[in-house]
Design a protein around this motif. Structure first.
Motif, PDB file in Angstrom:
ATOM      1  N   THR A   1       0.829  -1.199   0.000  1.00 56.69           N
ATOM      2  CA  THR A   1       0.000   0.000   0.000  1.00 56.69           C
ATOM      3  C   THR A   1       0.863   1.248   0.000  1.00 56.69           C
ATOM      4  O   THR A   1       1.704   1.420   0.875  1.00 56.69           O
ATOM      5  N   SER A   2       0.636   2.153  -0.949  1.00 55.34           N
ATOM      6  CA  SER A   2       1.461   3.351  -1.048  1.00 55.34           C
ATOM      7  C   SER A   2       1.361   4.221   0.201  1.00 55.34           C
ATOM      8  O   SER A   2       2.330   4.876   0.591  1.00 55.34           O
ATOM      9  N   ALA A   3       0.209   4.222   0.851  1.00 57.02           N
ATOM     10  CA  ALA A   3       0.020   5.063   2.033  1.00 57.02           C
ATOM     11  C   ALA A   3       0.911   4.639   3.200  1.00 57.02           C
ATOM     12  O   ALA A   3       1.107   5.413   4.139  1.00 57.02           O
ATOM     13  N   ALA A   4       1.458   3.423   3.140  1.00 55.82           N
ATOM     14  CA  ALA A   4       2.316   2.935   4.222  1.00 55.82           C
ATOM     15  C   ALA A   4       3.730   3.475   4.135  1.00 55.82           C
ATOM     16  O   ALA A   4       4.521   3.285   5.051  1.00 55.82           O
ATOM     17  N   TYR A   5       4.037   4.156   3.065  1.00 55.20           N
ATOM     18  CA  TYR A   5       5.402   4.662   2.849  1.00 55.20           C
ATOM     19  C   TYR A   5       5.381   6.185   2.905  1.00 55.20           C
ATOM     20  O   TYR A   5       4.507   6.825   2.312  1.00 55.20           O
ATOM     21  N   TYR A   6       6.330   6.770   3.646  1.00 56.66           N
ATOM     22  CA  TYR A   6       6.289   8.222   3.794  1.00 56.66           C
ATOM     23  C   TYR A   6       7.477   8.942   3.188  1.00 56.66           C
ATOM     24  O   TYR A   6       7.546  10.166   3.243  1.00 56.66           O
ATOM     25  N   TYR A   7       8.407   8.208   2.612  1.00 59.29           N
ATOM     26  CA  TYR A   7       9.494   8.850   1.868  1.00 59.29           C
ATOM     27  C   TYR A   7       9.443   8.356   0.435  1.00 59.29           C
ATOM     28  O   TYR A   7       9.353   7.141   0.198  1.00 59.29           O
ATOM     29  N   TRP A   8       9.527   9.295  -0.507  1.00 59.47           N
ATOM     30  CA  TRP A   8       9.403   8.968  -1.916  1.00 59.47           C
ATOM     31  C   TRP A   8      10.482   9.679  -2.721  1.00 59.47           C
ATOM     32  O   TRP A   8      10.855  10.810  -2.412  1.00 59.47           O
ATOM     33  N   GLY A   9      10.930   9.018  -3.771  1.00 54.09           N
ATOM     34  CA  GLY A   9      11.816   9.663  -4.727  1.00 54.09           C
ATOM     35  C   GLY A   9      11.012  10.409  -5.769  1.00 54.09           C
ATOM     36  O   GLY A   9       9.776  10.404  -5.754  1.00 54.09           O
ATOM     37  N   GLN A  10      11.718  11.035  -6.696  1.00 56.79           N
ATOM     38  CA  GLN A  10      11.063  11.852  -7.722  1.00 56.79           C
ATOM     39  C   GLN A  10      10.624  11.023  -8.929  1.00 56.79           C
ATOM     40  O   GLN A  10       9.880  11.504  -9.773  1.00 56.79           O
ATOM     41  N   GLY A  11      11.105   9.800  -9.008  1.00 58.07           N
ATOM     42  CA  GLY A  11      10.706   8.902 -10.087  1.00 58.07           C
ATOM     43  C   GLY A  11      11.703   8.871 -11.227  1.00 58.07           C
ATOM     44  O   GLY A  11      12.445   9.825 -11.471  1.00 58.07           O
TER      45      GLY A  11
END
Length: 125
Positions: free
Chosen positions: A108-118
């Motif tokens: 689930t994406s909501a479980a992750y709070y750090y993201w890269g720019q893609g």
């Protein structure tokens, strides 16, 4: 705070391979679960693969099982996604993510709070 930067995307023909990398800074990734998600134009962001911090058992979306491999190198603070036998349906922006999901939320994406720019992956037919 964790900063994530993806690299390794590009244009490849059907059947080809790419290796995506995700470099983390600001904090060690060793205590975090890590994952790859992807998003195509007009579609929701979807889960691709994940590795929890506590368990080395990987999770994969069904369409990539047997073709993609997620791995991590905690010493280098890196996460990787090896993608083989690529198909046009794999075309998307691929995002690296870090968080502390429980087992039931690892996809689930909501479980992750750090993201890269893609990073863009394009597979031509």
């Amino acid at each position: 705070q964790v900063q994530l930067v993806e690299s390794g995307g590009g244009l490849v023909q059907t059947g080809g391979a790419l290796r995506l990398s995700c470099a983390a800074s600001g904090s060690s990734l060793s205590g975090y679960g890590v994952a790859w998600f992807r998003q195509s134009p007009g579609k929701e962001r979807e889960f691709v693969a994940a590795l929890r911090a506590q368990s080395g058992y990987p999770h994969y979306e069904d369409s990539v099982k047997g073709r993609f491999t997620i791995s991590r190198d905690n010493a280098k603070n890196m996460v990787y996604l090896q993608m083989n036998s690529l198909e046009p349906a794999d075309t998307a922006i691929y995002y690296c993510a870090a968080g502390r999901p429980i087992a039931s939320s690892a996809r689930t994406s909501a479980a992750y709070y750090y993201w890269g720019q893609g990073t863009q992956v394009t597979v031509s037919s």
